[in-house]
Write an enzyme that holds these catalytic residues in place. Structure first.
Site, mmCIF file in Angstrom:
data_model
loop_
_atom_site.group_PDB
_atom_site.id
_atom_site.type_symbol
_atom_site.label_atom_id
_atom_site.label_comp_id
_atom_site.label_asym_id
_atom_site.label_seq_id
_atom_site.Cartn_x
_atom_site.Cartn_y
_atom_site.Cartn_z
ATOM 1 N N LYS A 22 0.842 -1.213 0.000
ATOM 2 C CA LYS A 22 0.000 0.000 0.000
ATOM 3 C C LYS A 22 0.867 1.250 0.000
ATOM 4 C CE LYS A 22 -1.735 1.690 4.064
ATOM 5 N NZ LYS A 22 -1.515 3.115 4.301
ATOM 6 N N ASN A 23 1.901 1.244 0.891
ATOM 7 C CA ASN A 23 2.662 2.474 1.103
ATOM 8 C C ASN A 23 3.698 2.737 0.030
ATOM 9 O OD1 ASN A 23 1.069 2.946 3.246
ATOM 10 N ND2 ASN A 23 2.552 2.301 4.794
ATOM 11 N N CYS A 116 -4.950 12.947 12.743
ATOM 12 C CA CYS A 116 -5.676 11.678 12.671
ATOM 13 C C CYS A 116 -5.499 10.996 14.021
ATOM 14 C CB CYS A 116 -5.126 10.808 11.545
ATOM 15 S SG CYS A 116 -3.463 10.282 11.880
ATOM 16 N N ARG A 121 0.418 14.663 12.707
ATOM 17 C CA ARG A 121 0.881 14.445 11.322
ATOM 18 C C ARG A 121 1.253 15.777 10.644
ATOM 19 N NH1 ARG A 121 -0.978 9.307 10.081
ATOM 20 N NH2 ARG A 121 0.630 9.190 8.500
ATOM 21 N N ASP A 304 4.208 0.315 12.126
ATOM 22 C CA ASP A 304 2.926 -0.230 11.643
ATOM 23 C C ASP A 304 2.666 -1.642 12.141
ATOM 24 O OD1 ASP A 304 3.182 1.397 8.383
ATOM 25 O OD2 ASP A 304 2.603 2.148 10.351
ATOM 26 N N ARG A 396 -9.028 0.030 4.242
ATOM 27 C CA ARG A 396 -8.134 0.985 3.584
ATOM 28 C C ARG A 396 -6.815 0.346 3.193
ATOM 29 N NH1 ARG A 396 -6.452 5.224 7.105
ATOM 30 N NH2 ARG A 396 -5.204 5.671 5.289
HETATM 31 C C1 EPZ Z 1 4.236 6.754 6.228
HETATM 32 O O1 EPZ Z 1 3.548 7.824 6.856
HETATM 33 C C2 EPZ Z 1 3.244 5.594 6.143
HETATM 34 N N1 EPZ Z 1 2.078 5.979 5.366
HETATM 35 C C3 EPZ Z 1 2.790 5.183 7.554
HETATM 36 O O2 EPZ Z 1 1.947 4.047 7.434
HETATM 37 C C4 EPZ Z 1 4.029 4.780 8.353
HETATM 38 O O3 EPZ Z 1 3.643 4.453 9.662
HETATM 39 C C5 EPZ Z 1 5.024 5.942 8.366
HETATM 40 O O4 EPZ Z 1 5.366 6.319 7.012
HETATM 41 C C6 EPZ Z 1 6.309 5.584 9.094
HETATM 42 O O5 EPZ Z 1 6.890 4.467 8.524
HETATM 43 C C7 EPZ Z 1 2.159 5.962 4.011
HETATM 44 O O6 EPZ Z 1 3.209 5.688 3.434
HETATM 45 C C8 EPZ Z 1 0.916 6.329 3.262
HETATM 46 P P1 EPZ Z 1 6.548 10.065 8.305
HETATM 47 P P2 EPZ Z 1 4.198 9.324 6.841
HETATM 48 O O7 EPZ Z 1 6.510 11.296 7.476
HETATM 49 O O8 EPZ Z 1 4.857 9.575 5.539
HETATM 50 C C9 EPZ Z 1 6.356 13.299 11.837
HETATM 51 C C10 EPZ Z 1 -0.021 2.804 7.689
HETATM 52 O O9 EPZ Z 1 -0.647 2.311 8.650
HETATM 53 N N2 EPZ Z 1 6.425 14.287 10.749
HETATM 54 O O10 EPZ Z 1 7.765 9.199 8.283
HETATM 55 O O11 EPZ Z 1 3.171 10.264 7.317
HETATM 56 C C11 EPZ Z 1 5.025 12.548 11.860
HETATM 57 O O12 EPZ Z 1 4.071 13.295 12.590
HETATM 58 C C12 EPZ Z 1 0.553 4.207 7.800
HETATM 59 O O13 EPZ Z 1 0.160 2.225 6.584
HETATM 60 C C13 EPZ Z 1 6.627 15.615 11.077
HETATM 61 O O14 EPZ Z 1 6.725 15.980 12.242
HETATM 62 O O15 EPZ Z 1 5.308 9.130 7.988
HETATM 63 C C14 EPZ Z 1 5.376 11.253 12.521
HETATM 64 O O16 EPZ Z 1 5.383 11.426 13.923
HETATM 65 C C15 EPZ Z 1 0.385 4.791 9.200
HETATM 66 N N3 EPZ Z 1 6.702 16.534 10.061
HETATM 67 C C16 EPZ Z 1 6.805 10.986 12.041
HETATM 68 O O17 EPZ Z 1 7.320 12.257 11.590
HETATM 69 C C17 EPZ Z 1 6.591 16.170 8.735
HETATM 70 O O18 EPZ Z 1 6.680 17.047 7.839
HETATM 71 C C18 EPZ Z 1 6.886 9.968 10.907
HETATM 72 O O19 EPZ Z 1 6.184 10.510 9.824
HETATM 73 C C19 EPZ Z 1 6.374 14.808 8.437
HETATM 74 C C20 EPZ Z 1 6.305 13.875 9.449
#
Ligand code: EPZ
Length: 428
Positions: A22-23, A116, A121, A304, A396
């Site tokens: 998915k990701n 969320c 996020r 995850d 989803r």
């Molecule tokens: C991706 O989310 C995945 N989603 C998530 O999977 C996964 O848990 C996550 O990466 C970590 O591996 C998809 O790929 C669609 P991040 P993403 O940016 O890109 C903070 C699932 O269940 N952050 O690495 O949103 C954020 O709040 C989902 O399949 C900032 O602070 O993850 C989080 O605490 C859930 N500022 C951390 O970093 C930013 O600009 C990791 O976020 C971006 C992120």
């Protein structure tokens, strides 16, 4: 709306084939906006997030055709730079159309995805990086507006190896003038998959999968075809399904190299894991050992799989401490799990899991995608009847979830609840 009715206590056994990731698939779909041709993606999981992303691309002006074996995306027409609020609100991953739209149209207007169930996020890493490439960013009326007279490559040092920011910046940099270096980049296998697709479109990228990705901008990209990598989180979910039900499952199509730390933790807890290049076999143990887990960016233990792993730790002998380092609030499911008889206490980023719980069926509600899968595993491990409600979250991200479990012997049925779907379930 729908719920799962589960009768637990059946050891799951047999073979299941893992779907495409998915990701990765969602970002590959967004990347198709970078070219004026027709790209074809194979092994895309037919899950609700894929349908949502298809609607986002259609709203932008692309043509998207989804069939059981492939997704065709033709973005050769006139594209709009705006994405609709109601679609972006449904799925945070929509934000990854921002990089491609900025690169192709020199502007984008994307609804703020909002928070969320697992945290606020934020998007600051995305914005800081895009500004470094020459984008001007401002927000108005709940939308993010980005614009540029032309992107220019630069060195971007991420404060944190954000998956989404790395993907957005990689895609934007493909059409920037000159060289972009992304330092402290995310190293997930999905980064390599995206870089492979972009390279097949004519991009010049090296270092994907390491903490430093180098992109040399090109004038244009052409369409390409690509097969999505297997979903490592789904594979881990089915490994845990075998472990918590006392079962024995062969997961075909899984790549064990994408789950190295997870596999070593599963072995430490006591599961018997055999690995091949394209499959993982997981056999349950008579007893499990309490084991501490800390989630980290890849290659660390995947956040995850934190919720499903806590279900297994609930059955282990002894206590375990689980530390969630990636998201701010990812223990929301614990109260529901404790209603099934687990004994998990949380404090901030830590959860203390008291083992040897005897899980008993109950009615529970899925708060988000991965927690929903964890509650299904708990229902399958519990004695008696369980109901898992709000399974729209699970739809989803897991393709044919109950069908795959039924083939393995699970007594699980999808039943209408008669309630109307919530207007905008918080998505992650
Ligand atoms: C991706 O989310 C995945 N989603 C998530 O999977 C996964 O848990 C996550 O990466 C970590 O591996 C998809 O790929 C669609 P991040 P993403 O940016 O890109 C903070 C699932 O269940 N952050 O690495 O949103 C954020 O709040 C989902 O399949 C900032 O602070 O993850 C989080 O605490 C859930 N500022 C951390 O970093 C930013 O600009 C990791 O976020 C971006 C992120």
């Amino acid at each position: 709306m729908f719920k799962y009715q589960i009768t637990g206590g059946v050891p799951l056994a047999g073979t299941v084939r893992v779907s495409g990731a998915k990701n990765s698939a969602l970002k590959l779909m967004a990347a198709s906006l970078l070219t004026t041709g027709k790209s074809v993606l194979y092994n895309v999981p037919l899950i609700n997030d894929v349908y949502t992303m298809a609607d986002v691309l259609r709203a932008i002006g692309a043509t998207v055709i989804i069939t059981p074996d492939r997704v065709e995306i033709d973005s050769s027409g006139e594209l709009s730079h705006t994405t609709p609020y109601e679609l972006v609100r449904k799925m945070r991953a929509s934000i990854t159309v921002m990089g491609p739209l900025l690169a192709r149209l020199h502007r984008a207007r994307v609804a703020m995805p909002g928070g969320c169930n697992i945290g606020p996020r934020k998007l600051d890493f995305h914005f800081n990086g895009l500004e470094k490439l020459g984008a001007r960013i401002h927000a108005d009326h709940g939308f993010i507006n980005v614009a540029t007279n032309g992107l220019t490559g630069d060195v971007i040092s991420l404060d944190y190896p954000s998956v989404g920011a790395t993907e957005n910046l990689m895609m934007a940099a493909c059409l920037a003038r000159g060289r972009t270096v992304i330092e402290s980049a995310a190293r997930e296998p999905e980064m390599i998959d995206l870089a492979k697709f972009l390279t097949s479109m004519g991009a010049s990228i090296s270092g994907a999968g390491t903490e430093t990705i180098v992109i040399d901008g090109v004038d244009e990209l052409h369409s390409a075809t690509h097969t999505v990598i297997p979903d490592r989180i789904e594979a881990g979910t089915f490994m845990l399904a075998a472990a918590v039900t006392g079962g024995d499952i062969e997961i075909e199509g899984a790549n064990p190299r994408h789950l190295e730390i997870f596999i070593s933790k599963m072995r430490a807890i006591g599961a018997a894991i055999d690995e091949r290049d394209d499959r993982i076999h997981c056999r349950a143990a008579e007893a499990y050992h309490g084991t501490d887990i800390a989630t980290l960016p890849y290659p660390g233990f995947p956040t995850d799989l934190q919720a499903p792993a806590i279900v297994l730790l609930s059955l282990a002998q002894g206590h375990s401490i689980v530390t969630e380092n990636v998201f701010e609030n990812r223990f929301g499911f614990v109260d529901e799990l404790n209603r099934l008889g687990a004994d998990v206490r949380t404090s901030g980023h830590h959860a203390v899991v008291h083992g040897q719980s005897r899980l008993e069926g109950a009615i529970v509600e899925a708060p988000d995608l991965r927690a929903g899968a964890a509650l299904v595993l708990a229902g399958l491990a519990a004695s008696g009847e369980s109901e898992v409600r709000r399974i729209g979250h699970i739809d989803r991200g897991y393709e044919n979830f109950e069908q795959k479990l039924q083939v393995l012997g699970a007594d699980i049925k999808r039943v209408e609840t008669g309630d109307l779907a919530p207007s905008a379930a918080p998505f992650n």
